[in-house]
Design a protein around this motif. Structure first.
Motif, short mmCIF file in Angstrom:
data_model
loop_
_atom_site.label_atom_id
_atom_site.label_comp_id
_atom_site.label_asym_id
_atom_site.label_seq_id
_atom_site.Cartn_x
_atom_site.Cartn_y
_atom_site.Cartn_z
N LEU A 265 0.84 -1.20 0.00
CA LEU A 265 0.00 0.00 0.00
C LEU A 265 0.87 1.25 0.00
N ASN A 266 0.48 2.25 -0.77
CA ASN A 266 1.26 3.49 -0.85
C ASN A 266 1.31 4.20 0.50
N ALA A 267 0.24 4.09 1.28
CA ALA A 267 0.23 4.75 2.59
C ALA A 267 1.31 4.16 3.49
N TRP A 268 1.54 2.85 3.38
CA TRP A 268 2.62 2.24 4.16
C TRP A 268 3.98 2.65 3.60
N LYS A 269 4.12 2.62 2.28
CA LYS A 269 5.38 2.98 1.66
C LYS A 269 5.78 4.42 2.00
N ASP A 270 4.78 5.27 2.16
CA ASP A 270 5.04 6.68 2.50
C ASP A 270 5.24 6.88 4.00
N GLY A 271 5.18 5.80 4.78
CA GLY A 271 5.44 5.91 6.21
C GLY A 271 4.29 6.40 7.05
N TRP A 272 3.07 6.33 6.52
CA TRP A 272 1.92 6.85 7.26
C TRP A 272 1.49 5.91 8.39
N PHE A 273 1.82 4.64 8.29
CA PHE A 273 1.41 3.71 9.34
C PHE A 273 2.37 2.53 9.42
N GLU A 274 2.30 1.84 10.56
CA GLU A 274 3.00 0.58 10.77
C GLU A 274 1.97 -0.47 11.17
N VAL A 275 2.21 -1.70 10.78
CA VAL A 275 1.35 -2.81 11.22
C VAL A 275 1.81 -3.23 12.61
N GLN A 276 0.92 -3.13 13.59
CA GLN A 276 1.30 -3.41 14.97
C GLN A 276 0.06 -3.72 15.79
N ASP A 277 0.09 -4.83 16.50
CA ASP A 277 -1.05 -5.21 17.34
C ASP A 277 -1.29 -4.15 18.42
N ALA A 278 -2.55 -4.00 18.80
CA ALA A 278 -2.91 -3.00 19.80
C ALA A 278 -2.18 -3.24 21.12
N GLY A 279 -1.98 -4.51 21.49
CA GLY A 279 -1.26 -4.80 22.72
C GLY A 279 0.18 -4.37 22.67
N SER A 280 0.81 -4.55 21.54
CA SER A 280 2.18 -4.10 21.36
C SER A 280 2.26 -2.58 21.44
#
Length: 487
Positions: A265-280
């Motif tokens: 996804l372009n939003a990930w490539k542009d650094g807008w988000f990281e995949v991370q569990d809520a607990g983490s």
């Protein structure tokens, strides 16, 4: 399709050098399936699947199969291979109990001449193919929300056997969980471990100012709906506030991670988000880092919590709370992971950032000094028993001695080393992705019972109402993966 999956799994479940060592019985095979790890097992399920998918790619290219059919077939192959491997105890239990006479005949034929390689291979393939067929039925009936195939044939002597075979969890792990959580909670946990977890992401506040901007972009560019999490359920009168910027992606007819990878996804490539569990994310928030803090992420790994803390520091600074530049030092004994962390910095906007800097202990001139840090996060290596729904095959790589002795021994050593880095008035946060008290409360208790603890430290409660300085998150209860935090 099922034959391809069976062929791929043979080398995973029954390496030839193991299976040809003696005349096998049903009980022998059952034990081997539950404990198949060690130097003789050189191929894991993920590697076997990758090989199979490469082989399948050549097949589909030769036969001119459409892109949509290829994607659907690849997903089915993955479900059959990974699913059969994960549910191996359940399927073998059904196979050995409901088809006992047929199975015994196969074993007898193979056992008459244990040196006959073809007979041994036939037996192996029969077992694996039967389990794959059972898993295909299992998937079909689970999709229909009907009774599990073979459920009416499953009879158990006790709760330990029932949970072990119904949910395909190693017996020793089920026993440890029952001792700690009781039968009801253990069964709820085991059930969750066999279902995919939610896809949660963390907004990178350095690159994306608001949750709405991220949500709108995901929907506009990739038709991905997202839900902003407002709280984490606890079962108490007041739930825990969800991490700031924590969104859950919702798969639909237009998008799923099987159709389009999150990392494409372009939003990930542009650094807008990281995949991370809520607990983490909650572990990172528990540090309560502030602008200007010197922070050490002592077991940083690939930097998930490092980046989360940097995002927190940036947002607090941009809100006018402080203008001092913060510093996070990422440390890990695995230097390859730190190199990967460094490679991510430009994407998330750190290299040009004037609010927070991230360094690693492989950078020239960077070293860890005693009593130098305002905050030290110690997310120690552990059994990862709390994230089995993310790493389902991990259950068969766990060993009881690791959970009860090896990991706790390493964890207290690391915690003691890291604690020496906290300056007076600073904070020490201990965390795991384990759900075992051996790695969690017991390690904390050992640390707190050491001589001189009371003169140097005091527990830091999470809130006035909660009072405790420890938190445990459980998948079936909180909706997050399994984590433990003490501070």
């Amino acid at each position: 399709m099922k034959r391809l999956a069976s062929e791929a799994l043979v080398s995973v479940l029954f390496p030839t050098n193991i299976f040809l060592t003696k005349k096998w019985t049903i009980d022998d095979i059952a034990v081997e399936l539950e404990t198949c790890s060690g130097e003789n097992y050189t191929e894991d399920t993920d590697k076997a699947l990758k090989k199979l998918l490469r082989r399948y790619q050549r097949i589909v290219l030769e036969n001119g199969i459409s892109y949509e059919e290829r994607q659907a077939s690849r997903k089915r192959l993955a479900d059959l291979v990974i699913g059969t491997s994960v549910m191996r105890l359940r399927h073998f239990y059904i196979l050995s109990t409901t088809r006992h006479s047929t199975f015994e005949k196969r074993l007898d034929i193979a056992g008459r001449d244990s040196n006959n390689l073809n007979q041994q291979k036939d037996l192996i393939f029969y077992v694996v193919q039967s389990m794959v067929n059972l898993h295909a039925d299992y998937m079909a009936q689970c999709d229909d929300n009907s009774v599990e195939p073979g459920a009416n044939c499953l009879h158990f002597q006790n709760d330990l056997d029932r949970i072990t075979f119904t949910h395909s969890i190693p017996r020793f792990l089920v026993k440890l969980l029952i001792e700690q959580y009781g039968v009801e909670q253990t069964e709820s946990m085991a059930s969750v471990f066999n279902k995919p977890g939610p896809i949660t992401i963390r907004r990178n506040r350095i690159k994306c100012p608001t949750d709405k901007m991220l949500s709108d972009r995901l929907f506009k560019e990739d038709s991905i709906p997202s839900l902003l999490l407002s709280s984490i359920r606890t079962g108490n009168e007041s739930d825990i506030a969800a991490p700031n910027g924590c969104l859950m992606l919702v798969a639909n007819d237009s998008w799923s991670p099987y159709k389009k990878s999150i990392w494409s996804l372009n939003a990930w490539k542009d650094g807008w988000f990281e995949v991370q569990d809520a607990g983490s994310q909650l572990i990172a928030e528990a540090t309560e880092v502030k602008p200007g803090d010197i922070v050490i992420d002592y077991c940083a790994g690939n930097g998930g919590k490092t980046f989360s803390m940097a995002s927190q520091m940036y947002e607090a600074s941009s809100c006018g709370l402080d203008n001092f530049k913060g510093c996070i030092i990422a440390h890990d004994v695995d230097h390859s992971r730190l190199k990967q962390l460094k490679g991510t910095l430009p994407r998330i906007g750190i290299t040009s950032n004037e609010t927070v800097a991230i360094y690693t202990t492989i950078d020239p001139g960077v070293e860890l000094k005693e009593r130098s840090a305002d905050v030290v996060l110690v997310d120690v290596p552990c059994s990862s028993s709390g994230v089995l729904r993310r790493r389902p095959s991990q259950r068969f790589h766990l060993q009881e001695v690791e959970i009860t002795k090896s990991f706790p021994s390493i964890q207290i050593q690391i915690l003691n080393q890291a604690s020496a880095l906290v300056k007076q008035g600073g904070s020490l946060i201990y965390a795991t992705c384990s759900i075992s008290h051996y790695e969690n409360e017991d390690v904390v208790m050992q640390f707190e019972n050491q001589e001189g603890f009371e003169s140097l430290w005091e527990p830091w409660s999470f809130s006035m109402s909660e009072k405790s300085h420890c938190r445990t998150f459980l998948p079936f209860y909180n909706g997050t993966d399994g984590f433990f935090i003490a501070r």
